[in-house]
Design a protein around this motif. Structure first.
Motif, short mmCIF file in Angstrom:
data_model
loop_
_atom_site.label_atom_id
_atom_site.label_comp_id
_atom_site.label_asym_id
_atom_site.label_seq_id
_atom_site.Cartn_x
_atom_site.Cartn_y
_atom_site.Cartn_z
N ALA A 863 -11.10 -7.50 -8.79
CA ALA A 863 -11.09 -7.61 -7.33
C ALA A 863 -9.70 -7.96 -6.82
CB ALA A 863 -12.12 -8.65 -6.87
N TYR A 864 -9.01 -8.88 -7.55
CA TYR A 864 -7.64 -9.23 -7.16
C TYR A 864 -6.72 -8.01 -7.23
CZ TYR A 864 -8.24 -14.32 -6.91
OH TYR A 864 -8.59 -15.61 -6.56
N ALA A 865 -6.89 -7.22 -8.28
CA ALA A 865 -6.06 -6.02 -8.46
C ALA A 865 -6.26 -5.04 -7.30
CB ALA A 865 -6.39 -5.35 -9.79
N LYS A 866 -7.52 -4.89 -6.88
CA LYS A 866 -7.82 -3.96 -5.79
C LYS A 866 -7.25 -4.47 -4.47
CE LYS A 866 -11.66 -1.33 -3.81
NZ LYS A 866 -13.12 -1.09 -3.84
N ALA A 867 -7.34 -5.78 -4.26
CA ALA A 867 -6.78 -6.37 -3.04
C ALA A 867 -5.28 -6.15 -2.98
CB ALA A 867 -7.11 -7.87 -2.97
N TYR A 868 -4.62 -6.35 -4.12
CA TYR A 868 -3.17 -6.15 -4.21
C TYR A 868 -2.79 -4.70 -3.91
CZ TYR A 868 1.43 -5.75 -6.50
OH TYR A 868 2.75 -5.49 -6.78
N LYS A 869 -3.54 -3.78 -4.47
CA LYS A 869 -3.28 -2.36 -4.27
C LYS A 869 -3.52 -1.96 -2.82
CE LYS A 869 -4.92 2.22 -5.65
NZ LYS A 869 -5.92 2.96 -6.45
N ASN A 870 -4.65 -2.40 -2.25
CA ASN A 870 -5.03 -1.99 -0.89
C ASN A 870 -4.13 -2.60 0.19
OD1 ASN A 870 -7.05 -0.59 -2.13
ND2 ASN A 870 -8.74 -1.77 -1.26
N SER A 871 -3.42 -3.67 -0.18
CA SER A 871 -2.52 -4.31 0.80
C SER A 871 -1.11 -3.74 0.72
CB SER A 871 -2.46 -5.82 0.53
OG SER A 871 -1.80 -6.08 -0.69
N ASP A 872 -0.99 -2.57 0.07
CA ASP A 872 0.33 -1.96 -0.16
C ASP A 872 1.23 -2.90 -0.97
OD1 ASP A 872 -0.34 0.37 1.20
OD2 ASP A 872 0.27 -0.47 3.14
N LYS A 873 0.58 -3.60 -1.91
CA LYS A 873 1.27 -4.47 -2.87
C LYS A 873 2.08 -5.56 -2.14
CE LYS A 873 1.49 -0.97 -6.53
NZ LYS A 873 2.34 -0.30 -7.53
N SER A 874 1.42 -6.18 -1.17
CA SER A 874 2.09 -7.25 -0.45
C SER A 874 2.27 -8.46 -1.35
CB SER A 874 1.29 -7.64 0.79
OG SER A 874 0.21 -8.47 0.46
N ILE A 875 3.31 -9.24 -1.07
CA ILE A 875 3.62 -10.39 -1.90
C ILE A 875 2.53 -11.46 -1.81
CG2 ILE A 875 4.94 -11.65 -0.15
CD1 ILE A 875 6.93 -12.34 -2.45
N LYS A 876 1.84 -11.52 -0.65
CA LYS A 876 0.76 -12.50 -0.47
C LYS A 876 -0.33 -12.28 -1.51
CE LYS A 876 -2.97 -13.67 2.77
NZ LYS A 876 -3.53 -13.42 4.11
N TYR A 877 -0.81 -11.05 -1.61
CA TYR A 877 -1.90 -10.77 -2.55
C TYR A 877 -1.40 -10.69 -3.98
CZ TYR A 877 -4.79 -10.13 1.54
OH TYR A 877 -5.47 -10.34 2.70
N ALA A 878 -0.12 -10.39 -4.13
CA ALA A 878 0.47 -10.40 -5.48
C ALA A 878 0.41 -11.81 -6.06
CB ALA A 878 1.92 -9.92 -5.42
N LYS A 879 0.67 -12.82 -5.27
CA LYS A 879 0.64 -14.20 -5.75
C LYS A 879 -0.76 -14.60 -6.19
CE LYS A 879 4.61 -15.93 -3.11
NZ LYS A 879 5.06 -16.84 -2.03
N PHE A 880 -1.78 -14.20 -5.39
CA PHE A 880 -3.17 -14.49 -5.80
C PHE A 880 -3.48 -13.82 -7.15
CE2 PHE A 880 -4.06 -14.79 -1.04
CZ PHE A 880 -4.18 -16.17 -1.04
N TYR A 881 -3.08 -12.56 -7.25
CA TYR A 881 -3.35 -11.76 -8.45
C TYR A 881 -2.66 -12.38 -9.67
CZ TYR A 881 -3.73 -7.37 -11.18
OH TYR A 881 -4.00 -6.42 -12.14
N VAL A 882 -1.39 -12.75 -9.52
CA VAL A 882 -0.62 -13.33 -10.64
C VAL A 882 -1.22 -14.66 -11.08
CG1 VAL A 882 1.61 -14.36 -11.23
CG2 VAL A 882 1.53 -12.14 -10.09
N ALA A 883 -1.61 -15.50 -10.11
CA ALA A 883 -2.21 -16.80 -10.44
C ALA A 883 -3.48 -16.63 -11.24
CB ALA A 883 -2.48 -17.58 -9.16
N ALA A 884 -4.30 -15.64 -10.87
CA ALA A 884 -5.55 -15.40 -11.60
C ALA A 884 -5.27 -14.87 -13.01
CB ALA A 884 -6.41 -14.39 -10.82
N LEU A 885 -4.28 -14.00 -13.14
CA LEU A 885 -3.93 -13.46 -14.46
C LEU A 885 -3.48 -14.59 -15.40
CD1 LEU A 885 -2.03 -10.22 -13.37
CD2 LEU A 885 -4.16 -10.30 -14.71
#
Length: 904
Positions: A863-885
């Motif tokens: 879900a984090y990966a999809k959010a990151y992709k759908n937000s045009d790889k914004s830094i905001k969602y990238a941080k959530f994605y990285v923290a979860a990874l």
């Protein structure tokens, strides 16, 4: 929110507000409250209309919209909205007295009577008000016995109350017992010299008695006690006019226009002033503004017509006079004056006559004396006109035409012997159309139906092949609500002349009343063929053609009318408004660009121009228009406020502040409103010492307990961290007019004072009053997150029932569920929300967070990966994605995403 959306809130002139489209009902109510507090009812109405479209069943929205309509004099619209609010369950004690007021303002006296008779179980104050209004309705219906019963009922509810005595005074006033009413009011003022309602009534009574100087004293005191009350300012301005204190009157009227530029009555007052100053161009312009805003009555039509005549615009003068007859309310005192002016417009110009040379013409040429007296009366120089009247020997005048003109002069000067002169004419020439028409209108205005009908019938008998008598009789029957009989008379007129304007207009309005819009369209189509520049018919035709006809044809007639009158600003502005409705913004702007910019341009010109640029999303032109407005008319307080609000919306507070200060130095009548804005801007800039100085100035203009002053004081103390002193002031403002913004300030004080329990209780009480206030519910749930998690859960779920995708409620609900060990439910809740917008990044992030807490790492990472992709790889969602990874031990992928997103 983009600049364009912000600006639509600043200017607030659109039929649809782009920013409002994304706001909740509660947010729109807050916006409307702000506009109302600032005195801008038109802006509030637009916001409330937007709220009503978005939430059509909201009783609170409809109540506030109805109240705003009533405050601006739009009684018919107020009645509709207030009735809707009542049906939706709004508090009857609040809404029913306002419905009664809206009905009485429309002369719907029978409906007032029925409303009050059906009122059950209301509180004392509401019933007292209703009985008082019912008494006024009964007086208008000539049922004095029932009126006295209503006054008795009001007195029975509170026999010793000053308001009961005030009701008695109003009763005497309605009976024209001026002396009795004055005695009662004087007793009330002896007991309490600051009894505002009594001061207002005394001013009205003294005005009715003709003692304008004493009336002014009372209106001035009334205004000093309630300096912010719009009604008081109106009475004061009108009293200044009656006392010929035109400079003071104009200053007050300019201030009133800055508060409500679209008020028909205020534009009428301005036109009256300009007329008395013999500035006929501006008098005509403001009178036409009043008519355009729905104030087409005898006074405005008369001023517009005579001013047009003075300017040599005879066709326009005729049009205004033709329009006014059918628009006069029952028993209107200006019906006789309308007929007088209609006759006067047939005379030649007297401007070149030497008045001093006329004094020797008493016997040799009384006609010139009469004509000159009429000219002076038309210009408002009544004392000089009376001098000419005094030297005319009416006994020596034998010619019926001259006697008619003399009667007109006497009627204009309220000389009772005019009736004797008219009777002389009628004795000699019973079929004299002018004399009988004047007499009929005077009798009708007095409520004497039989005599009015007899005068009209005399014209018919002597001129059976002319339309004059039939139209006059039809008009009188209409005034006395005898529509079926009126139809027969107007039909007779049409049989004689199928193109007669008055008769066609009657049948067109009758079709609309019967809701036969197709028939009405046909009649108004014929009307504009007969009279192509009849503006009310053009506007009605446009609406009907759009609704039941061919929409593409709707705008053509007003386009033709404008082409014939390109220099008439009334036609230009109405044509422009309709082009705006058609979304032909460039064409609309081209019309406005042809108008020469001058100080006398009405505010609708500027607001239309700004809004058209706004609709084109041309930010540069919006600012340019506002700067030109303040430069051209620096005395317009509203222009400075709009410009300051523009910069405030951009968060350019210092620039906004400089415009406010400049406006204060140039727009004297708007200083108080600009001072309020200045304090707010200084508080935004945290310049508290300066804010205090301006606030002290405001206190000199407002009463000490004024809610606006209390709010500003409270905000200042809040910034100074003096929470204990700020709290009661903020509560005072809230109690005057509850709003979510002030609620938030109150809650801040409670929290800072470690009174979270009181904050929760206060918010719960607010929500009981305003159950659809989402912002307040978010405040409540936020306060309860630590103190009462079950309450927070309950409130967040309630919010999501109304707004399923509310990100704050959804995110916090997931958190509060997790804190209570309900991780599975948090996943279910967020998953249900995501199903409604499966590609939305913020919903994916909330869902992923819930999954992670619920020990579902793989699904969370997906879900984090999809959010990151759908937000045009914004830094905001990238941080959530990285923290979860990293939390799940996938350092390699975490480093790769960090590098791709540019996370340091």
């Amino acid at each position: 929110m983009s600049y364009i959306k912000k600006m639509s809130l600043v200017i607030v002139i659109a039929a649809s507000l782009s920013a409002c489209a994304k706001e909740s009902t509660s947010e729109k109510l807050v916006k409307a409250d702000k506009w109302l507090a600032d005195g801008n009812h038109q802006a509030a109405i637009l916001v409330l209309k937007s709220a009503a479209q978005a939430d059509p069943k909201s009783a609170e929205v409809r109540f506030k919209l109805g109240t705003a309509y009533l405050d601006t004099g739009l009684a018919a619209s107020a009645e509709k909205e207030l009735n809707f609010a009542l049906k939706q369950g709004y508090e009857p004690n609040l809404v029913m007295p306002l419905i009664a007021k809206s009905l009485i303002q429309q002369f719907k006296n029978e409906e007032v009577v029925e409303l009050v008779n059906n009122a059950k179980g209301l509180k004392l104050e509401a019933m007292t008000t209703l009985y008082t209004i019912q008494a006024q309705a009964y007086f208008a219906l000539k049922d004095n016995e029932a009126a006295n019963t209503a006054i008795f009922n009001a007195n029975e509810l509170s026999a010793e109350s000053p308001y009961a005595k005030l009701g008695q005074a109003y009763g005497a006033f309605n009976k024209n017992e001026i002396v009795v009413a004055l005695d009662t009011v004087n007793q009330l003022l002896e007991q309490n010299p600051n009894f505002t309602e009594a001061l207002l009534l005394k001013g009205q009574l003294e005005t009715a008695k003709g003692d304008f100087a004493t009336a002014l004293v009372n209106f001035e005191k009334y205004h000093s006690l309630q300096p912010d009350l719009f009604q008081g300012k109106v009475y004061l301005a009108d009293s200044y006019i009656k006392n010929n204190m035109l400079d003071k009157a104009e200053k007050h009227v300019n201030g009133l226009l800055s508060i409500n530029k679209n008020s028909p009555f205020i534009n009428q007052l301005k036109s009256h002033i300009k007329y008395l100053q013999e500035n006929y161009a501006e008098a005509k312009s403001y009178a036409e503004n009043a008519i355009a805003y729905g104030g087409e009555n005898a006074t405005t039509s008369t001023i517009a017509a005579v001013s047009a005549y003075q300017l040599g615009l005879n066709e326009q003068a005729y049009t205004h006079l033709s329009n006014s007859v059918d628009l006069l309310p029952e028993k209107h005192q200006l019906r006789g004056l309308y007929q007088i002016l209609k006759v006067k417009l047939g005379y030649g110009s007297e401007d070149g006559i030497d008045q001093n040379a006329l004094l020797g013409l008493k016997d040799s040429n009384p006609t010139i004396l009469i004509d000159t007296g009429l000219a002076l009366s038309r210009k408002g120089k009544l004392n000089e006109a009376k001098n000419f009247l005094d030297i005319i020997d009416s006994a020596k005048i034998k010619d019926p035409a001259e006697l008619t003109r003399l009667s007109l002069l006497k009627l204009s000067l309220q000389d009772d012997t005019a009736f004797m002169d008219l009777q002389k004419i009628i004795d000699k020439s019973p079929g004299d159309i002018d004399a009988q028409s004047i007499l009929a209108n005077v009798y009708s205005a007095e409520g004497n139906e039989d005599k009015a009908i007899a005068a009209a019938q005399a014209i018919i008998e002597h001129h059976p092949k002319k339309v004059d008598g039939y139209n006059l009789k039809g008009l009188i029957l209409t005034e006395f609500k005898k529509f079926d009989e009126a139809k027969l008379e107007y039909q007779q007129a049409l049989d004689i002349d199928p193109k007669d304007i008055s008769a066609n207009l009657f049948f067109g309005k009758l079709a609309l009343k019967n809701k036969d819009e197709v028939k009405a369209l046909g009649i108004f189509k014929r009307l504009i063929n007969f009279e192509p520049i009849h503006l009310p018919s053009l506007i009605t035709y446009y609406a009907l053609e759009h609704k039941v006809g061919v929409p593409s044809d709707a705008i053509k007639p007003i386009q033709n009318a404008y082409s014939k009158n390109p220099d008439n600003i009334k036609y230009a502005l109405n044509y422009t408004k309709l082009l705006e409705v058609e979304k032909q913004y460039e064409d609309a702007l081209s019309i406005l660009n042809k108008i020469k910019v001058s100080k006398t341009l009405p505010e609708p010109y500027w607001t239309l121009r700004v809004h058209l640029h706004l609709m084109q999303k041309n930010e540069q032109e919006v600012e340019k228009a506002l700067l030109q407005w303040t430069s051209t008319n620096p005395e317009s307080g509203i222009a400075w406020r709009y410009l300051a609000n523009l910069y405030e919306s951009r968060r350019e507070y210092s620039k906004a502040l400089s415009q406010v200060k400049k406006g204060k130095s140039l727009a004297e009548t708007a200083i108080d409103n600009l001072n309020v804005l200045e304090v707010q801007l200084l508080l935004q800039l945290k310049r508290t010492s300066e804010a205090q100085l301006v606030l002290d100035q405001l206190k000199q203009s407002y009463q000490a307990d004024n809610p606006v002053i209390a709010l500003l004081n409270g905000q200042l103390l809040l910034i100074q961290k003096n929470y204990e002193d700020a709290l009661p002031l903020l509560i005072k403002n809230y109690e005057f007019k509850p709003s979510t913004d002030v609620l938030k300030l109150i809650l801040d004080c409670h929290v800072k004072l470690s009174q979270k329990g009181k904050a929760i209780a206060f918010t719960q009480k607010h929500i009981e009053l305003f159950p659809k206030d989402i912002a307040a519910k978010l405040y409540l749930a936020g306060l309860a997150m630590e103190e009462n998690k079950p309450l927070a859960e309950e409130v967040y779920k309630n919010i999501l029932e109304t707004e399923p995708l509310n990100s704050i409620a959804l995110n916090n609900l997931a958190a509060v569920l997790q804190q209570q060990g309900k991780s599975d439910e948090s996943v279910t809740v967020t998953k249900n929300a995501l199903s409604q917008a499966p590609e939305e990044p913020y919903l994916l992030e909330i869902y992923a967070s819930a999954l992670l807490v619920n020990n579902q790492p793989n699904e969370a990472i997906s879900a984090y990966a999809k959010a990151y992709k759908n937000s045009d790889k914004s830094i905001k969602y990238a941080k959530f994605y990285v923290a979860a990874l990293r939390k799940t031990g996938n350092e390699l992928m975490a480093n790769k995403i960090s590098q791709d997103a540019g996370i340091q």
